[in-house]
Scaffold this active site. Structure first.
Site, PDB file in Angstrom:
ATOM      1  N   ASN A  61       0.838  -1.208   0.000  1.00 36.43           N
ATOM      2  CA  ASN A  61       0.000   0.000   0.000  1.00 36.43           C
ATOM      3  C   ASN A  61       0.871   1.255   0.000  1.00 36.43           C
ATOM      4  O   ASN A  61       1.919   1.302   0.634  1.00 36.43           O
ATOM      5  CB  ASN A  61      -1.013   0.000   1.154  1.00 36.43           C
ATOM      6  CG  ASN A  61      -0.417  -0.234   2.526  1.00 36.43           C
ATOM      7  OD1 ASN A  61       0.557  -0.941   2.671  1.00 36.43           O
ATOM      8  ND2 ASN A  61      -1.010   0.373   3.543  1.00 36.43           N
ATOM      9  N   GLU A  63       0.391   5.216   0.583  1.00 39.62           N
ATOM     10  CA  GLU A  63      -0.532   6.245   1.060  1.00 39.62           C
ATOM     11  C   GLU A  63      -0.099   7.629   0.570  1.00 39.62           C
ATOM     12  O   GLU A  63       1.006   7.818   0.057  1.00 39.62           O
ATOM     13  CB  GLU A  63      -0.630   6.178   2.589  1.00 39.62           C
ATOM     14  CG  GLU A  63      -1.187   4.828   3.026  1.00 39.62           C
ATOM     15  CD  GLU A  63      -1.456   4.729   4.513  1.00 39.62           C
ATOM     16  OE1 GLU A  63      -1.028   5.617   5.283  1.00 39.62           O
ATOM     17  OE2 GLU A  63      -2.116   3.749   4.903  1.00 39.62           O
ATOM     18  N   GLU A  74      -2.959  -4.526  -3.077  1.00 36.03           N
ATOM     19  CA  GLU A  74      -3.437  -5.420  -4.138  1.00 36.03           C
ATOM     20  C   GLU A  74      -3.476  -4.703  -5.477  1.00 36.03           C
ATOM     21  O   GLU A  74      -3.115  -5.261  -6.513  1.00 36.03           O
ATOM     22  CB  GLU A  74      -4.844  -5.935  -3.805  1.00 36.03           C
ATOM     23  CG  GLU A  74      -4.922  -6.777  -2.546  1.00 36.03           C
ATOM     24  CD  GLU A  74      -5.169  -5.963  -1.287  1.00 36.03           C
ATOM     25  OE1 GLU A  74      -4.714  -4.795  -1.194  1.00 36.03           O
ATOM     26  OE2 GLU A  74      -5.823  -6.492  -0.378  1.00 36.03           O
ATOM     27  N   CYS A 112     -10.169  -5.027  -0.060  1.00 35.70           N
ATOM     28  CA  CYS A 112     -11.329  -4.131  -0.066  1.00 35.70           C
ATOM     29  C   CYS A 112     -12.132  -4.339  -1.348  1.00 35.70           C
ATOM     30  O   CYS A 112     -11.668  -4.992  -2.295  1.00 35.70           O
ATOM     31  CB  CYS A 112     -10.877  -2.681   0.077  1.00 35.70           C
ATOM     32  SG  CYS A 112     -10.205  -1.963  -1.436  1.00 35.70           S
TER      33      CYS A 112
HETATM   34  N1  THU Z   1      -5.226  -1.522   2.517  1.00 32.97           N
HETATM   35  C1  THU Z   1      -4.647  -2.339   1.594  1.00 32.97           C
HETATM   36  O1  THU Z   1      -3.522  -2.093   1.127  1.00 32.97           O
HETATM   37  N2  THU Z   1      -5.331  -3.427   1.195  1.00 32.97           N
HETATM   38  C2  THU Z   1      -6.554  -3.802   1.675  1.00 32.97           C
HETATM   39  O2  THU Z   1      -7.099  -4.805   1.249  1.00 32.97           O
HETATM   40  C3  THU Z   1      -7.207  -2.979   2.692  1.00 32.97           C
HETATM   41  C4  THU Z   1      -6.507  -1.736   3.105  1.00 32.97           C
HETATM   42  C5  THU Z   1      -4.468  -0.358   2.955  1.00 32.97           C
HETATM   43  C6  THU Z   1      -5.050   0.975   2.560  1.00 32.97           C
HETATM   44  C7  THU Z   1      -4.455   1.873   3.615  1.00 32.97           C
HETATM   45  O3  THU Z   1      -3.168   2.290   3.189  1.00 32.97           O
HETATM   46  C8  THU Z   1      -4.305   0.985   4.830  1.00 32.97           C
HETATM   47  O4  THU Z   1      -4.385  -0.353   4.354  1.00 32.97           O
HETATM   48  C9  THU Z   1      -5.353   1.197   5.899  1.00 32.97           C
HETATM   49  O5  THU Z   1      -6.621   1.102   5.382  1.00 32.97           O
END
Ligand code: THU
Length: 157
Positions: A61, A63, A74, A112
């Site tokens: 991830n 941000e 993902e 998600c």
């Molecule tokens: N996040 C993911 O990378 N994948 C998921 O399936 C759910 C959430 C990340 C997004 C954000 O950077 C952090 O997790 C908290 O939500």
């Protein structure tokens, strides 16, 4: 009126019960959590995709100070995989996460909704099921396909 239930099959396994190929993918997803950029949530997610050309592509991830501009592990993995190897087809994806305490989550997290839809695109392109492995510290769930994670998905009409 008619009522029906939609159920999804989940197989829970231990790490030792995985094939060597799946263990490698799980470890790649775990390792990818260390490359997450999550200064806001401190929640570190890693994804690893096995392609049919033998490559494993990872993502984490990423941000952003403008929160919605960031993206999940993902999607960072699947978009990069297809951008890097457009001819290759997805076989399996593993997803791991570390919580705000820095430790791997006890129970696996699931992608998600937006990531499920994005991954479904590449399963459709592959023309076969793409297995999904959700990785926790002691619990590992295997789902047979991306579409099983997204009942009543929007598909091409
Ligand atoms: N996040 C993911 O990378 N994948 C998921 O399936 C759910 C959430 C990340 C997004 C954000 O950077 C952090 O997790 C908290 O939500």
């Amino acid at each position: 009126m008619k009522h029906f239930d939609i159920t999804i099959p989940v197989t829970e396994v231990t790490f030792d019960e995985l094939t060597q190929g799946d263990r490698d993918l799980v470890e790649a997803a775990r390792e990818a959590t260390t490359r997450s950029y999550a200064p806001y949530s401190h929640f570190h997610v890693g994804a690893a995709i096995r392609l049919d050309n033998g490559e494993i592509i990872t993502g984490a991830n990423q941000e952003n100070v403008a929160y919605p501009s960031g993206t999940c592990a993902e999607r960072s993995a699947c978009f990069y995989a297809h951008a890097r190897y457009p001819e290759a087809r997805f076989e399996t994806i593993a997803i791991a996460a570390r919580g705000t305490d820095g430790e791997e989550v006890e129970a696996p997290i699931a992608p998600c909704g937006a990531c499920r839809q994005a991954l479904l695109e590449y399963e459709t392109l592959a023309g076969h099921d793409v297995r999904v492995i959700l990785v926790g510290r002691h619990r590992i769930f295997i789902l047979p396909s991306v579409k099983s994670t997204l009942p009543l998905a929007f598909v091409e009409f």
